[in-house]
Design a protein around this motif. Structure first.
Motif, short mmCIF file in Angstrom:
data_model
loop_
_atom_site.label_atom_id
_atom_site.label_comp_id
_atom_site.label_asym_id
_atom_site.label_seq_id
_atom_site.Cartn_x
_atom_site.Cartn_y
_atom_site.Cartn_z
N PRO A 123 0.79 -1.23 0.00
CA PRO A 123 0.00 0.00 0.00
C PRO A 123 0.83 1.29 0.00
CG PRO A 123 0.17 -0.83 2.22
CD PRO A 123 0.92 -1.81 1.35
N THR A 126 -0.34 4.06 -2.28
CA THR A 126 -1.63 4.61 -1.83
C THR A 126 -1.40 5.58 -0.67
OG1 THR A 126 -2.65 2.50 -2.39
CG2 THR A 126 -3.96 4.03 -1.09
N ARG A 127 -0.55 5.19 0.27
CA ARG A 127 -0.27 6.05 1.42
C ARG A 127 0.44 7.34 0.99
NH1 ARG A 127 -1.59 3.08 5.80
NH2 ARG A 127 -1.35 0.81 5.70
N CYS A 156 -8.34 6.97 -2.04
CA CYS A 156 -7.18 6.39 -1.35
C CYS A 156 -7.60 5.79 -0.01
CB CYS A 156 -6.10 7.45 -1.13
SG CYS A 156 -5.19 7.94 -2.62
N ARG A 157 -8.42 6.51 0.71
CA ARG A 157 -8.87 6.02 2.02
C ARG A 157 -9.73 4.76 1.85
NH1 ARG A 157 -8.35 8.67 6.46
NH2 ARG A 157 -10.39 8.06 7.29
N LEU A 160 -7.34 1.85 1.24
CA LEU A 160 -6.67 1.40 2.46
C LEU A 160 -7.64 0.64 3.36
CD1 LEU A 160 -4.50 4.56 3.19
CD2 LEU A 160 -3.70 2.34 2.36
N ARG A 163 -8.02 -2.77 2.03
CA ARG A 163 -6.85 -3.60 2.34
C ARG A 163 -6.97 -4.19 3.74
NH1 ARG A 163 -1.79 -5.07 1.33
NH2 ARG A 163 -0.30 -5.12 3.04
N GLU A 164 -7.39 -3.38 4.70
CA GLU A 164 -7.55 -3.89 6.06
C GLU A 164 -8.59 -5.01 6.10
OE1 GLU A 164 -5.69 -3.12 8.63
OE2 GLU A 164 -4.57 -1.63 7.48
#
Length: 266
Positions: A123, A126-127, A156-157, A160, A163-164
């Motif tokens: 990621p 993305t970060r 982006c958020r 993420l 992903r979690e």
């Protein structure tokens, strides 16, 4: 107006800083022209030669500074986003107060944004995209590009958060419910403004239930039903609440009593 010979790949001698810079811009802005199977489109190598020549010959010229920024644009247009990001960041380090710093910041965010991959991959991009778009919005709130930056911040958020959930599901499949709950809870705590919030709350409640943490499960699932009544996960949460109704954690096992007489002391 200065015109570059489009058939030449070498940089003509005797050009001043403005002519070199405008020559590069002219090539950058030229129509690709022709048929793609006959012509290769823009000659980026020659454009870069012009930009590099400005910087070498006229180091302290304002056109040399602009050439640094346009170098980033060339790599961005070529689709070499990693190198573009390097060029934009170097420009910002050297010229933080430049009038084009807002543009360079936005382009830096875009360069990382274009490198974002699927939620199961690293990621970092993305970060980084999120970081630079946030910096852009904070430093340049009056820019007409703020709305687009905010849209990308949202995406982006969401990425993420996905992903979690992806990692949480990985742990859930392996029946590591505690690790799964930690990942789902990250979404609930840090990404509550994303579309993934209802899903994360349901999965978190389910992970709690699988660990026999029924009180935490009920609190989480009830909040989901109350806060997102129209979401499909609200229905799933209601069903799960019904399934665990009245359930309580198993009491801890009592230690076995040793009934043998203990030897007397003394």
């Amino acid at each position: 107006m200065f015109v570059v010979n489009c058939g030449s790949r070498s940089v003509p001698k005797g050009l001043n800083d403005q002519e070199l810079y405008e020559g590069a811009l002219e090539r950058m802005n030229a129509d690709d022209g022709g048929f793609p199977w006959i012509f290769n489109g823009k000659d980026y190598d020659t454009i870069l030669k012009y930009l590099k020549e400005v910087q070498l010959r006229y180091t302290y010229s304002p056109y040399a500074t602009l050439a640094e920024l346009r170098t980033g644009d060339v790599f961005f247009e070529k689709g070499e986003y990693e190198q573009a990001a390097i060029e934009y960041e170097e420009f910002l380090k050297r010229h933080p107060g430049h009038e084009e710093a807002s543009y360079a910041t936005y382009q830096l965010g875009r360069s990382y944004y274009r490198q974002i991959s699927s939620p199961d991959r690293d990621p970092t991009n993305t970060r980084e995209a999120l970081k630079w778009f946030n910096i852009f919005v904070e430093k340049y709130p009056g820019s007409p590009l703020v709305a687009k930056a905010q849209q990308r911040i949202t995406k982006c958020r969401q990425r993420l958060a996905k992903r979690e959930i992806y990692i949480g599901n990985f742990y859930n499949k392996r029946k590591n419910y505690k690790a799964a709950a930690n990942r789902y809870n990250t979404v609930v705590q840090d990404y509550s403004d994303t579309k993934q919030m209802p899903e994360a709350m349901y999965l978190l409640g389910r992970a709690y239930a699988k660990q026999d943490e029924y009180d935490l499960a009920r609190v989480t699932l009830t909040q989901l039903v109350q806060n997102y009544p129209d979401q499909k996960y609200a229905g799933k949460a209601s069903s799960l609440l019904h399934d665990i109704e009245g359930k309580t954690p198993l009491p801890p096992e009592e230690p076995e009593q040793n009934n043998e007489e203990q030897p007397s002391q003394g």
